[in-house]
Scaffold this motif. Sequence first.
Motif, PDB file in Angstrom:
ATOM      1  N   LYS A 194     -16.378   7.602  -3.598  1.00  0.00           N
ATOM      2  CA  LYS A 194     -16.921   6.674  -4.608  1.00  0.00           C
ATOM      3  C   LYS A 194     -16.734   5.218  -4.214  1.00  0.00           C
ATOM      4  O   LYS A 194     -17.027   4.308  -4.999  1.00  0.00           O
ATOM      5  CB  LYS A 194     -16.223   6.926  -5.957  1.00  0.00           C
ATOM      6  N   GLU A 195     -16.161   5.003  -3.035  1.00  0.00           N
ATOM      7  CA  GLU A 195     -15.931   3.659  -2.484  1.00  0.00           C
ATOM      8  C   GLU A 195     -15.016   2.811  -3.375  1.00  0.00           C
ATOM      9  O   GLU A 195     -15.199   1.606  -3.529  1.00  0.00           O
ATOM     10  CB  GLU A 195     -17.266   2.941  -2.231  1.00  0.00           C
ATOM     11  N   LEU A 196     -14.028   3.493  -3.968  1.00  0.00           N
ATOM     12  CA  LEU A 196     -13.042   2.784  -4.783  1.00  0.00           C
ATOM     13  C   LEU A 196     -11.725   2.651  -4.026  1.00  0.00           C
ATOM     14  O   LEU A 196     -10.833   1.894  -4.426  1.00  0.00           O
ATOM     15  CB  LEU A 196     -12.804   3.529  -6.101  1.00  0.00           C
ATOM     16  N   LEU A 197     -11.621   3.418  -2.960  1.00  0.00           N
ATOM     17  CA  LEU A 197     -10.372   3.472  -2.196  1.00  0.00           C
ATOM     18  C   LEU A 197     -10.728   3.534  -0.724  1.00  0.00           C
ATOM     19  O   LEU A 197     -11.748   4.112  -0.354  1.00  0.00           O
ATOM     20  CB  LEU A 197      -9.671   4.776  -2.604  1.00  0.00           C
ATOM     21  N   GLN A 198      -9.867   2.936   0.111  1.00  0.00           N
ATOM     22  CA  GLN A 198     -10.084   3.111   1.547  1.00  0.00           C
ATOM     23  C   GLN A 198      -8.759   3.508   2.200  1.00  0.00           C
ATOM     24  O   GLN A 198      -7.683   3.158   1.710  1.00  0.00           O
ATOM     25  CB  GLN A 198     -10.659   1.845   2.182  1.00  0.00           C
ATOM     26  N   LYS A 199      -8.900   4.257   3.293  1.00  0.00           N
ATOM     27  CA  LYS A 199      -7.710   4.668   4.036  1.00  0.00           C
ATOM     28  C   LYS A 199      -7.584   3.756   5.246  1.00  0.00           C
ATOM     29  O   LYS A 199      -8.581   3.420   5.874  1.00  0.00           O
ATOM     30  CB  LYS A 199      -7.857   6.118   4.515  1.00  0.00           C
ATOM     31  N   GLU A 200      -6.357   3.370   5.539  1.00  0.00           N
ATOM     32  CA  GLU A 200      -6.169   2.556   6.738  1.00  0.00           C
ATOM     33  C   GLU A 200      -4.850   2.945   7.412  1.00  0.00           C
ATOM     34  O   GLU A 200      -3.964   3.507   6.756  1.00  0.00           O
ATOM     35  CB  GLU A 200      -6.187   1.063   6.403  1.00  0.00           C
ATOM     36  N   ARG A 201      -4.775   2.680   8.712  1.00  0.00           N
ATOM     37  CA  ARG A 201      -3.556   3.038   9.429  1.00  0.00           C
ATOM     38  C   ARG A 201      -2.372   2.270   8.840  1.00  0.00           C
ATOM     39  O   ARG A 201      -2.464   1.069   8.599  1.00  0.00           O
ATOM     40  CB  ARG A 201      -3.725   2.708  10.919  1.00  0.00           C
ATOM     41  N   SER A 202      -1.282   2.998   8.623  1.00  0.00           N
ATOM     42  CA  SER A 202      -0.121   2.371   8.002  1.00  0.00           C
ATOM     43  C   SER A 202       0.538   1.387   8.955  1.00  0.00           C
ATOM     44  O   SER A 202       0.652   1.642  10.150  1.00  0.00           O
ATOM     45  CB  SER A 202       0.882   3.458   7.599  1.00  0.00           C
ATOM     46  N   THR A 203       0.964   0.251   8.415  1.00  0.00           N
ATOM     47  CA  THR A 203       1.695  -0.724   9.247  1.00  0.00           C
ATOM     48  C   THR A 203       3.163  -0.305   9.356  1.00  0.00           C
ATOM     49  O   THR A 203       3.906  -0.819  10.182  1.00  0.00           O
ATOM     50  CB  THR A 203       1.625  -2.133   8.620  1.00  0.00           C
ATOM     51  N   ARG A 204       3.577   0.649   8.514  1.00  0.00           N
ATOM     52  CA  ARG A 204       4.987   1.058   8.539  1.00  0.00           C
ATOM     53  C   ARG A 204       5.213   2.241   9.464  1.00  0.00           C
ATOM     54  O   ARG A 204       6.287   2.456   9.978  1.00  0.00           O
ATOM     55  CB  ARG A 204       5.439   1.430   7.112  1.00  0.00           C
ATOM     56  N   ASP A 205       4.168   3.073   9.624  1.00  0.00           N
ATOM     57  CA  ASP A 205       4.303   4.279  10.446  1.00  0.00           C
ATOM     58  C   ASP A 205       2.934   4.553  11.072  1.00  0.00           C
ATOM     59  O   ASP A 205       1.973   4.881  10.363  1.00  0.00           O
ATOM     60  CB  ASP A 205       4.746   5.450   9.544  1.00  0.00           C
ATOM     61  N   ARG A 260       1.657   6.888  12.563  1.00  0.00           N
ATOM     62  CA  ARG A 260       1.035   8.215  12.392  1.00  0.00           C
ATOM     63  C   ARG A 260       0.544   8.418  10.951  1.00  0.00           C
ATOM     64  O   ARG A 260      -0.131   9.384  10.652  1.00  0.00           O
ATOM     65  CB  ARG A 260       2.047   9.323  12.727  1.00  0.00           C
ATOM     66  N   ALA A 261       0.921   7.511  10.069  1.00  0.00           N
ATOM     67  CA  ALA A 261       0.593   7.711   8.643  1.00  0.00           C
ATOM     68  C   ALA A 261      -0.612   6.865   8.227  1.00  0.00           C
ATOM     69  O   ALA A 261      -1.044   5.957   8.942  1.00  0.00           O
ATOM     70  CB  ALA A 261       1.797   7.341   7.794  1.00  0.00           C
ATOM     71  N   VAL A 262      -1.132   7.219   7.066  1.00  0.00           N
ATOM     72  CA  VAL A 262      -2.301   6.515   6.521  1.00  0.00           C
ATOM     73  C   VAL A 262      -1.907   5.891   5.186  1.00  0.00           C
ATOM     74  O   VAL A 262      -1.211   6.510   4.374  1.00  0.00           O
ATOM     75  CB  VAL A 262      -3.454   7.531   6.322  1.00  0.00           C
ATOM     76  N   ASP A 263      -2.310   4.652   4.991  1.00  0.00           N
ATOM     77  CA  ASP A 263      -2.076   3.985   3.705  1.00  0.00           C
ATOM     78  C   ASP A 263      -3.353   3.998   2.874  1.00  0.00           C
ATOM     79  O   ASP A 263      -4.458   4.013   3.421  1.00  0.00           O
ATOM     80  CB  ASP A 263      -1.664   2.522   3.933  1.00  0.00           C
ATOM     81  N   LEU A 264      -3.180   3.967   1.569  1.00  0.00           N
ATOM     82  CA  LEU A 264      -4.325   3.934   0.653  1.00  0.00           C
ATOM     83  C   LEU A 264      -4.426   2.530   0.060  1.00  0.00           C
ATOM     84  O   LEU A 264      -3.427   1.994  -0.420  1.00  0.00           O
ATOM     85  CB  LEU A 264      -4.125   4.945  -0.480  1.00  0.00           C
ATOM     86  N   ARG A 265      -5.602   1.978   0.108  1.00  0.00           N
ATOM     87  CA  ARG A 265      -5.776   0.623  -0.431  1.00  0.00           C
ATOM     88  C   ARG A 265      -7.027   0.580  -1.309  1.00  0.00           C
ATOM     89  O   ARG A 265      -8.041   1.216  -0.982  1.00  0.00           O
ATOM     90  CB  ARG A 265      -5.902  -0.376   0.727  1.00  0.00           C
ATOM     91  N   ALA A 315       0.866  -1.195   0.000  1.00  0.00           N
ATOM     92  CA  ALA A 315       0.000   0.000   0.000  1.00  0.00           C
ATOM     93  C   ALA A 315       0.897   1.238   0.000  1.00  0.00           C
ATOM     94  O   ALA A 315       2.032   1.190   0.468  1.00  0.00           O
ATOM     95  CB  ALA A 315      -0.886  -0.017   1.236  1.00  0.00           C
ATOM     96  N   LEU A 316       0.406   2.320  -0.555  1.00  0.00           N
ATOM     97  CA  LEU A 316       1.179   3.566  -0.599  1.00  0.00           C
ATOM     98  C   LEU A 316       0.442   4.655   0.168  1.00  0.00           C
ATOM     99  O   LEU A 316      -0.781   4.616   0.291  1.00  0.00           O
ATOM    100  CB  LEU A 316       1.365   4.034  -2.054  1.00  0.00           C
ATOM    101  N   ALA A 321       1.986  11.006  -4.550  1.00  0.00           N
ATOM    102  CA  ALA A 321       2.313  12.307  -5.141  1.00  0.00           C
ATOM    103  C   ALA A 321       3.693  12.247  -5.796  1.00  0.00           C
ATOM    104  O   ALA A 321       3.891  12.729  -6.918  1.00  0.00           O
ATOM    105  CB  ALA A 321       2.267  13.394  -4.061  1.00  0.00           C
ATOM    106  N   GLY A 322       4.665  11.625  -5.093  1.00  0.00           N
ATOM    107  CA  GLY A 322       6.018  11.524  -5.647  1.00  0.00           C
ATOM    108  C   GLY A 322       6.042  10.705  -6.918  1.00  0.00           C
ATOM    109  O   GLY A 322       6.649  11.089  -7.921  1.00  0.00           O
ATOM    110  N   GLU A 323       5.361   9.567  -6.918  1.00  0.00           N
ATOM    111  CA  GLU A 323       5.386   8.665  -8.073  1.00  0.00           C
ATOM    112  C   GLU A 323       4.735   9.299  -9.298  1.00  0.00           C
ATOM    113  O   GLU A 323       5.154   9.072 -10.422  1.00  0.00           O
ATOM    114  CB  GLU A 323       4.632   7.367  -7.748  1.00  0.00           C
TER     115      GLU A 323
END
Length: 220
Positions: free
Chosen positions: A85-96, A98-103, A58-59, A65-67
């Motif tokens: 539109k229920e095409l994407l969900q945000k979830e707490r990042s497993t790497r950080d 404080r960050a949010v991952d997009l899935r 997940a990014l 933005a960088g990519e």
Amino acid sequence: MEATLPIVDHSVETRLLAGLSKIALILRHQGWTEAGEHGLTPTQSQILSLLWSRRPTALGVSEVAGELALTKPTVSDSVSALVRKELLQKERSTRDARAVDLRLTPRGEDIAAGSAGWPEFLTSAVRSLNPREQAVFLRGLVKMVHSLQQQGYVPVSRMCVNCASFQPFRDPQSEQPHFCEALNTTMADHALRLDCPEFTAASGEQRILTWNTFAAEDFA
Ligand code: SF4
């Protein structure tokens, strides 16, 4: 007396840029058409495609933005629309924490998978080049992307010349002069990758050395 062609423009550079702009026009048009079929903007569609190409990783917004060489506010706006539109969900990042991952949601995956391939008319245009023309064109594209990367117009992409595993011209006399440590295989110019899932970023110093070796040799 033989008629001669009137001298209008132009340098080879100008003609190459004119050709590239025609291809860019077609790609842009195609992007709008495909995205429009699903009620998306091209940026939203690009985000879905990027997340699809990187799965299962997940990014976050910054990485997207960088990519895609977009600003974070632009990506945030598109992400909000995709979540609505229920095409994407945000979830707490497993790497950080404080960050949010997009899935991608299952529906987002379906749409991204449907537009993952290239349209037949573009594939057929590339196939109209013979193998040597394809290899020369690919090497030229690698050089252009590298130049744009150096000028800060595109992010460092997952291509061989940026990769820690790439050994350019390890065997200059061979028809497959390059070597990839990750895949443990020799490579011809036409096998160079521009977006490789096995990519590992080289250090800045290694990138410079790799590039100097790659660019100094003639076309293999
Ligand atoms: S891992 Fe991929 S990007 Fe790296 S050298 Fe091998 S093919 Fe190229």
